[in-house]
Structures are given as structure tokens and as C-alpha cells.
Design an enzyme around this catalytic site. Structure first.
Site, short mmCIF file in Angstrom:
data_model
loop_
_atom_site.label_atom_id
_atom_site.label_comp_id
_atom_site.label_asym_id
_atom_site.label_seq_id
_atom_site.Cartn_x
_atom_site.Cartn_y
_atom_site.Cartn_z
CG HIS A 189 4.23 9.21 3.46
ND1 HIS A 189 4.00 8.99 4.88
CD2 HIS A 189 4.52 8.03 3.09
CE1 HIS A 189 4.21 7.83 5.11
NE2 HIS A 189 4.67 7.22 4.05
CD GLU B 237 4.44 0.47 6.87
OE1 GLU B 237 5.18 0.95 7.84
OE2 GLU B 237 4.10 1.56 6.09
CD GLU B 238 2.97 4.24 4.17
OE1 GLU B 238 2.82 4.83 4.95
OE2 GLU B 238 3.97 4.01 3.40
CG ASP C 137 -0.06 0.04 2.54
OD1 ASP C 137 0.60 -0.78 2.96
OD2 ASP C 137 -0.30 1.03 3.20
ZN LIG Z 1 6.79 2.07 4.04
#
Ligand SMILES: [Zn+2]
Length: 412
Positions: free
Chosen positions: A383, A177-178, A82
Site C-alpha cells: 500500500h 480483498e483490499e 485488486d
Molecule cells: Zn493482499
């Protein structure tokens, strides 16, 4: 003909796998299942017949051992599919800047998005390398598709080089995970390794074996509400109690704005307010778990000081454990980290060890019984619209994975 990590990477980033913290499904978004399914068929195409996707979407596969020396342990490699919901992840258009010359990189779909080597020492080191960016409107997804691509390329390398001695190698690709849920449905027993490595780190050489220990504290002030026109001597405003408490928190130390490196902090991040009752949520962070409790005692004292000055007011405090420093586990398995250092040096890389000022899935997996440090995968500016990676760092990540498979053959 083998497929390079870069070719795989360019394919994976075009699948929108943005996770969604407001979703209650597992995985949180259907796009992640698309990529996870694609990975299963690619693993099958490599000849890894046991590759499967479980009911929660997690993919696991085995690269069989090439030797039958007794005592060689099973180790594993893990990456998440993800991408962060903080930035658009649909319609990613990766651009390969071949043989980067060292100048500013203007991203074509939004010319205000510019990568400048003057502000980015890691980028300045990429001269002559093939740098990959997004086009200006989205993140790139190197976090963590660089890790996915490196593991896939390493698996292919091992399968096509059976002369390399190694034990059983396990592979896992995980969702979400995020949004902090990547370890939730990870079946450590089914994975079956003595340890694993997440490929989810930054630039060349990064080796992370230390994370924060974290608690969440809720401090709730109880006041007394009555009509404000007739409140003299009676009203106790819980909003004012809470703001007195927040204003007494340390400023020059123990705050996210004033700490770095190994320093911990307390961080008020949410307030639910009414005159009758106001609660303040506070994140507590430190690398030493015992120091979390010291910080919590300090906050309790400040809260009690506030209500002591306002007869009739009261305060209640709840503390919830979030996660713990994975070093507490890894210190008991020094070999796991030491072999990662050896594998990097074999690739001509000097390991760079820094604490993570946050948590990782590897930290949670370590406490679930699978010691899991984090290795670089060539992720930069994650990000962000300015996220980038490079072909050379991806290839080095592949080399480190293959080296690790080799170094686990010899006894400690
Ligand atoms: Zn990561």
C-alpha cells in the site's frame, strides 16, 4: 519455454485493478475484470480447460491430479487481483533493479521516494537479487500480484512436469480483498478443497495462521437539547457525554498507539455528534475471542459511569461481530499448517510465524469451511509508493507451492 513468475508479474502490474470501497458493483471496479479475464485465457493456454470466471468475476481452475492414489485430498491456492485504494494503481511502471548492490534506490518519477536498506532490513538482505519497485508515483501491486504470478507460474510448472506426483489442485483468483469483500462471493463448495493457502504474505518464510478477532461497538449517548440561552439546569449535552467517555478509555494499554504483537486494543474511530445525541464507533480487537467480551464489558461500564453522573442522560450500546481469529479453525486442522512448514523447509526456508494484526480473506474463508493460512509471496511495503518484491522471493514462493502439492500426497 515456460514463463517465469517475474515475467508474469511485470505483465499483471500494468493492469489497473484498484478496488473501490464506495462502489456497489461486484467486482467494485472494471479493471479487475480485465485482469481476471486475462488470467482465464492464460490458464486455458496452459491447458487448464475448466478455467472459468463466474458471474461475480471470481476465477477458478483445476490442475488435474497426476496420481490416482485413493485418499489424496484436493488442496487449493488463492490470490487476489485488486490493489489498495489508498494509493494510485493506474500507470504502474515496474522497474527491475538487476543484481541489487545494496545502495539506496531512488525512484525516478519522484526522487523524494527512496528505498533505503538502512531503514529496511528485508531490503538489505536482497543484495545480489533482482529487486522490483514502482517508479515513484504509484504502488507496485506486489500485494497481491506477486501471489497471482507465483500461483500461475506454479500451475505452469506442474503442467509441464507431469512426473511430479500430486492430487487435484484448485486455483482461485478473487476481487476486492483490499476493501474486505473478497470472501463475500467465494463459492467454497464449488472450490471443493479440504484446505487452501492464500499467497498474500510478506517476505521469505512468512506463514500466517493467526488473525485478530474483531467486533465493532457503537456507543450512543442520548442527551437533552434546548435553546442554549435558556438551558440552565435543563440541557444535557451528548457531545460532552461522549467526550467524557472517550477521555476515560485506557491510554497506556489497549490502544493501537501503545500495543503490538499479541496485545489487543479498543479504538474509537468515528463520532456522529449533536447536542441531542452523539454516537461513538469503537473497534474492538484481540487474538482471544473471550477477551473481546472483557473489553466490551469494560467499555459498557465506562459509558454507564458517564451517564450515572448526569441525571436524565442515557446510553445505548450495540455490538456487531466483524471477524474471528482463523486460528480457532486452524487449531482443529494442525496438518494444514504443519505441511506448509514442511514445504518451506524443503525449499531451505525456516518458517516465520507471526500474528496478523488485522483480518484476511483467509480468516473469513476458514470460518466458511475452508481452512486457509497465508503464505509469503515476497510482498514488502504494501500500500505504499515504496512497495517492492524480488525475483528470488517470487521464485521461492513458486517452489513452496509445488512442494505443498507434493507433501499432500503422503499421509499425515
Ligand atoms: Zn493482499
Amino acid at each position: 519455454m515456460t514463463t517465469s513468475a517475474l515475467e508474469r508479474f511485470l505483465r499483471y502490474v500494468t493492469v489497473d485493478t484498484t478496488s473501490d470501497e464506495h462502489s456497489t458493483t461486484v467486482p467494485s471496479t472494471p479493471g479487475q475484470l480485465v485482469l481476471l479475464r486475462q488470467l482465464v485465457s492464460e490458464l486455458h493456454a496452459l491447458g487448464l480447460e475448466d478455467a472459468v470466471q463466474d458471474a461475480h468475476g471470481y476465477v477458478m481452475a483445476t490442475v488435474p491430479a497426476t496420481i490416482d492414489t485413493p485418499g489424496v485430498p484436493t488442496i487449493g491456492f488463492i490470490a487476489h487481483v485488486d490493489t489498495s485504494p489508498e494509493m494510485p494503481g493506474a500507470g504502474v511502471r515496474p522497474i527491475v533493479h538487476e543484481r541489487y548492490g545494496g545502495g539506496d534506490l531512488v525512484l525516478p518519477d519522484d526522487p523524494s521516494a527512496v528505498l533505503r536498506p538502512a531503514d529496511d532490513a528485508a531490503l538489505a538482505r536482497q543484495i545480489g537479487h533482482d529487486v522490483i519497485t514502482a517508479s515513484g508515483l504509484t504502488l507496485l501491486g506486489a500485494d497481491d500480484k506477486a501471489g497471482v504470478a507465483a500461483i500461475m507460474a506454479a500451475a505452469e510448472y506442474l503442467v509441464t512436469h507431469p512426473e511430479i506426483p500430486h492430487g487435484t489442485i484448485r486455483i482461485a483468483f478473487t476481487p476486492d480483498e483490499e476493501i474486505g469483500r473478497g470472501a463475500d462471493h467465494f463459492d467454497v463448495a464449488r472450490f471443493g478443497g479440504v484446505c487452501a493457502y492464500t499467497l498474500d504474505g510478506g517476505g521469505l518464510g512468512e506463514l500466517e495462521c493467526e488473525s485478530f478477532s474483531a467486533d465493532a461497538m457503537t456507543v450512543t449517548f442520548q442527551g437533552f437539547n434546548t435553546h442554549p440561552g435558556y438551558a440552565k439546569g435543563r440541557m444535557i449535552n451528548a457531545i460532552k457525554l461522549a467526550s467524557e467517555f472517550v477521555s476515560r478509555l485506557p491510554r497506556d494499554t489497549m490502544a493501537p498507539e501503545t500495543t503490538e504483537g499479541h496485545e489487543g486494543y479498543v479504538h474509537p474511530y468515528q463520532v456522529h455528534a449533536s447536542v441531542d445525541r452523539t454516537s461513538v464507533k469503537v473497534l474492538i480487537r484481540d487474538f482471544v475471542t473471550a477477551a473481546l467480551q472483557e473489553k466490551e464489558r469494560l467499555l459498557e461500564r465506562l459509558a454507564h459511569d458517564v451517564v450515572a453522573a448526569h441525571p436524565g442522560a442515557s446510553v445505548s450500546i450495540a455490538v456487531e461481530e466483524s471477524y474471528r481469529n482463523m486460528r480457532e479453525v486452524l487449531d482443529r486442522w494442525p496438518d494444514v499448517v504443519e505441511r506448509a512448514r514442511v514445504a518451506m523447509r524443503m525449499a531451505g526456508i525456516e518458517p516465520i510465524e507471526r500474528p496478523i494484526r488485522g483480518g484476511t480473506d483467509g480468516a473469513r474463508l476458514s470460518f466458511m469451511g475452508l481452512p486457509t493460512p497465508n503464505l509469503f509471496a515476497g510482498e514488502h511495503n504494501f500500500h505504499s509508493r515504496l512497495e517492492w518484491t524480488s525475483r528470488q522471493e517470487l521464485d521461492k514462493a513458486v517452489e513452496v507451492i509445488v512442494n505443498l502439492c507434493r507433501v499432500w500426497v503422503s499421509p499425515a
